[in-house]
Design a protein around this motif. Structure first.
Motif, PDB file in Angstrom:
ATOM      1  N   ALA A  32       0.823  -1.214   0.000  1.00  0.00           N
ATOM      2  CA  ALA A  32       0.000   0.000   0.000  1.00  0.00           C
ATOM      3  C   ALA A  32       0.856   1.263   0.000  1.00  0.00           C
ATOM      4  N   SER A  33       2.003   1.227   0.661  1.00  0.00           N
ATOM      5  CA  SER A  33       2.851   2.418   0.720  1.00  0.00           C
ATOM      6  C   SER A  33       3.534   2.708  -0.615  1.00  0.00           C
ATOM      7  N   TYR A  34       3.783   1.669  -1.420  1.00  0.00           N
ATOM      8  CA  TYR A  34       4.450   1.860  -2.701  1.00  0.00           C
ATOM      9  C   TYR A  34       3.485   1.984  -3.880  1.00  0.00           C
ATOM     10  N   LEU A  35       2.208   1.681  -3.656  1.00  0.00           N
ATOM     11  CA  LEU A  35       1.278   1.600  -4.770  1.00  0.00           C
ATOM     12  C   LEU A  35       1.160   2.921  -5.533  1.00  0.00           C
ATOM     13  N   PHE A  36       1.173   4.030  -4.822  1.00  0.00           N
ATOM     14  CA  PHE A  36       1.056   5.345  -5.456  1.00  0.00           C
ATOM     15  C   PHE A  36       2.305   6.200  -5.210  1.00  0.00           C
ATOM     16  N   SER A  37       3.431   5.544  -5.034  1.00  0.00           N
ATOM     17  CA  SER A  37       4.678   6.291  -4.861  1.00  0.00           C
ATOM     18  C   SER A  37       5.067   6.958  -6.173  1.00  0.00           C
ATOM     19  N   GLN A  38       5.940   7.943  -6.088  1.00  0.00           N
ATOM     20  CA  GLN A  38       6.289   8.742  -7.264  1.00  0.00           C
ATOM     21  C   GLN A  38       6.955   7.887  -8.347  1.00  0.00           C
ATOM     22  N   ARG A  39       7.850   6.998  -7.964  1.00  0.00           N
ATOM     23  CA  ARG A  39       8.559   6.189  -8.952  1.00  0.00           C
ATOM     24  C   ARG A  39       7.623   5.192  -9.635  1.00  0.00           C
ATOM     25  N   ILE A  40       6.708   4.611  -8.859  1.00  0.00           N
ATOM     26  CA  ILE A  40       5.763   3.661  -9.445  1.00  0.00           C
ATOM     27  C   ILE A  40       4.808   4.374 -10.392  1.00  0.00           C
ATOM     28  N   LEU A  42       5.338   7.103 -12.043  1.00  0.00           N
ATOM     29  CA  LEU A  42       6.098   7.447 -13.248  1.00  0.00           C
ATOM     30  C   LEU A  42       6.277   6.232 -14.151  1.00  0.00           C
ATOM     31  N   GLY A  43       6.519   5.069 -13.555  1.00  0.00           N
ATOM     32  CA  GLY A  43       6.622   3.852 -14.358  1.00  0.00           C
ATOM     33  C   GLY A  43       5.312   3.505 -15.043  1.00  0.00           C
ATOM     34  N   VAL A  44       4.188   3.723 -14.349  1.00  0.00           N
ATOM     35  CA  VAL A  44       2.881   3.487 -14.960  1.00  0.00           C
ATOM     36  C   VAL A  44       2.661   4.441 -16.129  1.00  0.00           C
ATOM     37  N   PHE A  45       3.024   5.711 -15.946  1.00  0.00           N
ATOM     38  CA  PHE A  45       2.881   6.683 -17.037  1.00  0.00           C
ATOM     39  C   PHE A  45       3.733   6.283 -18.237  1.00  0.00           C
ATOM     40  N   ASN A  46       4.961   5.846 -17.994  1.00  0.00           N
ATOM     41  CA  ASN A  46       5.816   5.410 -19.100  1.00  0.00           C
ATOM     42  C   ASN A  46       5.234   4.187 -19.808  1.00  0.00           C
ATOM     43  N   THR A  47       4.619   3.295 -19.045  1.00  0.00           N
ATOM     44  CA  THR A  47       3.986   2.119 -19.649  1.00  0.00           C
ATOM     45  C   THR A  47       2.824   2.528 -20.550  1.00  0.00           C
ATOM     46  N   ILE A  48       1.980   3.429 -20.061  1.00  0.00           N
ATOM     47  CA  ILE A  48       0.840   3.889 -20.864  1.00  0.00           C
ATOM     48  C   ILE A  48       1.319   4.619 -22.113  1.00  0.00           C
ATOM     49  N   TRP A  49       2.299   5.501 -21.965  1.00  0.00           N
ATOM     50  CA  TRP A  49       2.830   6.257 -23.099  1.00  0.00           C
ATOM     51  C   TRP A  49       3.452   5.326 -24.134  1.00  0.00           C
ATOM     52  N   LEU A  50       4.203   4.339 -23.668  1.00  0.00           N
ATOM     53  CA  LEU A  50       4.809   3.371 -24.580  1.00  0.00           C
ATOM     54  C   LEU A  50       3.738   2.550 -25.291  1.00  0.00           C
ATOM     55  N   THR A  51       2.684   2.177 -24.579  1.00  0.00           N
ATOM     56  CA  THR A  51       1.600   1.407 -25.194  1.00  0.00           C
ATOM     57  C   THR A  51       0.895   2.219 -26.269  1.00  0.00           C
ATOM     58  N   VAL A  52       0.607   3.484 -25.984  1.00  0.00           N
ATOM     59  CA  VAL A  52      -0.109   4.334 -26.945  1.00  0.00           C
ATOM     60  C   VAL A  52       0.709   4.505 -28.218  1.00  0.00           C
ATOM     61  N   LEU A  53       1.990   4.811 -28.083  1.00  0.00           N
ATOM     62  CA  LEU A  53       2.833   5.000 -29.270  1.00  0.00           C
ATOM     63  C   LEU A  53       2.987   3.699 -30.056  1.00  0.00           C
ATOM     64  N   SER A  54       3.210   2.602 -29.360  1.00  0.00           N
ATOM     65  CA  SER A  54       3.383   1.322 -30.048  1.00  0.00           C
ATOM     66  C   SER A  54       2.102   0.917 -30.768  1.00  0.00           C
ATOM     67  N   LEU A  55       0.951   1.150 -30.133  1.00  0.00           N
ATOM     68  CA  LEU A  55      -0.320   0.830 -30.781  1.00  0.00           C
ATOM     69  C   LEU A  55      -0.552   1.696 -32.012  1.00  0.00           C
ATOM     70  N   MET A 231       6.916  -5.863  -4.215  1.00  0.00           N
ATOM     71  CA  MET A 231       7.093  -4.989  -5.364  1.00  0.00           C
ATOM     72  C   MET A 231       6.441  -5.579  -6.619  1.00  0.00           C
ATOM     73  N   LEU A 232       6.570  -6.888  -6.802  1.00  0.00           N
ATOM     74  CA  LEU A 232       5.894  -7.515  -7.939  1.00  0.00           C
ATOM     75  C   LEU A 232       4.380  -7.471  -7.769  1.00  0.00           C
ATOM     76  N   THR A 233       3.906  -7.513  -6.524  1.00  0.00           N
ATOM     77  CA  THR A 233       2.469  -7.390  -6.281  1.00  0.00           C
ATOM     78  C   THR A 233       1.976  -6.006  -6.678  1.00  0.00           C
ATOM     79  N   VAL A 234       2.764  -4.980  -6.408  1.00  0.00           N
ATOM     80  CA  VAL A 234       2.398  -3.627  -6.830  1.00  0.00           C
ATOM     81  C   VAL A 234       2.252  -3.566  -8.353  1.00  0.00           C
TER      82      VAL A 234
END
Length: 298
Positions: A32-40, A42-55, A231-234
């Motif tokens: 729960a403490s890492y679920l909305f941390s800044q680094r996580i 940012l990683g989610v945003f990079n995943t979404i951005w990469l998915t949109v461009l690749s699609l 971390m993998l659960t997050v």
């Protein structure tokens, strides 16, 4: 039999619940403490951005390859078939690594005529960064998969529809957007949505080239705090959440384009007509059956 199945389901639920809730190795407070941390995030945003461009690029490549596969020119059909064959035969991870290490084969990339010096040239390693390798590799892989999906959708539209379009004198764009296109989209949505979800999960493969998407971020975190499972659960929670959003969008699109094509049985009406629960109602009657052998209408 029903009681046996019910007892087995209750037992499985109890086992899974015990594993998820009472096993301290999950360390849910840390999750729960890492679920909305800044680094996580940012990683989610990079995943979404990469998915949109690749699609975006992958679907464009798939459309072009589909057009080439349906072309009258044998050369275009052969090139498109070879591209689809290559994508089907090569794992996406290998494609990503080959593109990322392209500088070994081609130290410079430029513009010019074959076998002559480049007019303008750039070092390959400056162009092929982890981000560009990820986008190009995933788009290249998706293009080959979606080319066949597009082709199946266009081939699913009956030839009678195309003949009717030509008889009415409609322009190709009007025919595509008003007649053949919507019918093809209805067929395309389920397999295409599956490829979109698969592409979203395939972004985790770019960790091999060092791009900091969601999985790479979690790997770097558990490399420092040694909390591998939390971390993998997050990462799994975020993948489940974003995949659920994509699946909800798929359901909305299916409902929109399936109007007039629903063939599920209507049990109540079927029983009233004596058709039985397994026969859909109303039953479409072919045109040929409405005309008698002597040419009269029944």
């Amino acid at each position: 039999v029903q009681w046996v199945i019910l007892i087995a389901v209750i037992y499985m639920v109890a086992v899974v619940g015990n594993l998820l809730i009472f096993n301290e190795s999950w360390n849910w407070p840390l999750v729960a403490s890492y679920l909305f941390s800044q680094r996580i995030v940012l990683g989610v945003f990079n995943t979404i951005w990469l998915t949109v461009l690749s699609l975006t690029f992958g679907l464009l490549v798939g459309l072009v390859a589909c057009g080439a596969r349906l072309s009258r020119f044998a050369v275009l059909r052969t090139i498109a078939f070879g591209y689809v064959w290559l994508v089907r035969a090569t794992p996406p991870l290998v494609i990503l690594l080959l593109i990322y290490f392209l500088g070994v084969l081609k130290p410079t990339l430029g513009i010019g005529l074959p076998f002559l010096p480049y007019l303008v040239a750039w070092p390959t390693n400056d162009l092929i960064t982890p981000f560009t390798a990820a986008v190009v590799g995933l788009a290249f892989y998706l293009g080959g998969k979606t080319a066949e999906i597009f082709r199946s959708g266009f081939l699913a539209v009956g030839t009678g529809q195309r003949e009717a379009v030509r008889a009415l004198g409609l322009s190709p764009w009007t025919a595509l957007t008003r007649v053949t296109g919507p019918q093809a989209v209805r067929v395309l949505i389920p397999p295409m949505a599956n490829e979109v979800v698969t592409m979203f999960k395939n972004t985790s493969l770019v960790s091999v080239v060092g791009f900091a998407e969601l999985l790479t971020t979690t790997q770097r975190l558990y490399a420092t705090n040694f909390e591998t499972i939390p971390m993998l659960t997050v990462a799994c929670i975020w993948y489940l959440a974003l995949t659920s959003v994509l699946m909800a969008g798929q359901l909305l699109l299916e409902r929109k384009f399936a109007r007039g094509f629903d063939r599920r049985p209507n049990t109540k009406l079927s029983k009233e007509k004596g058709l039985g629960p397994d026969v859909p109602f109303p039953v479409p009657v072919p045109v040929s059956e409405t005309v008698s052998e002597k040419g009269g209408v029944r």
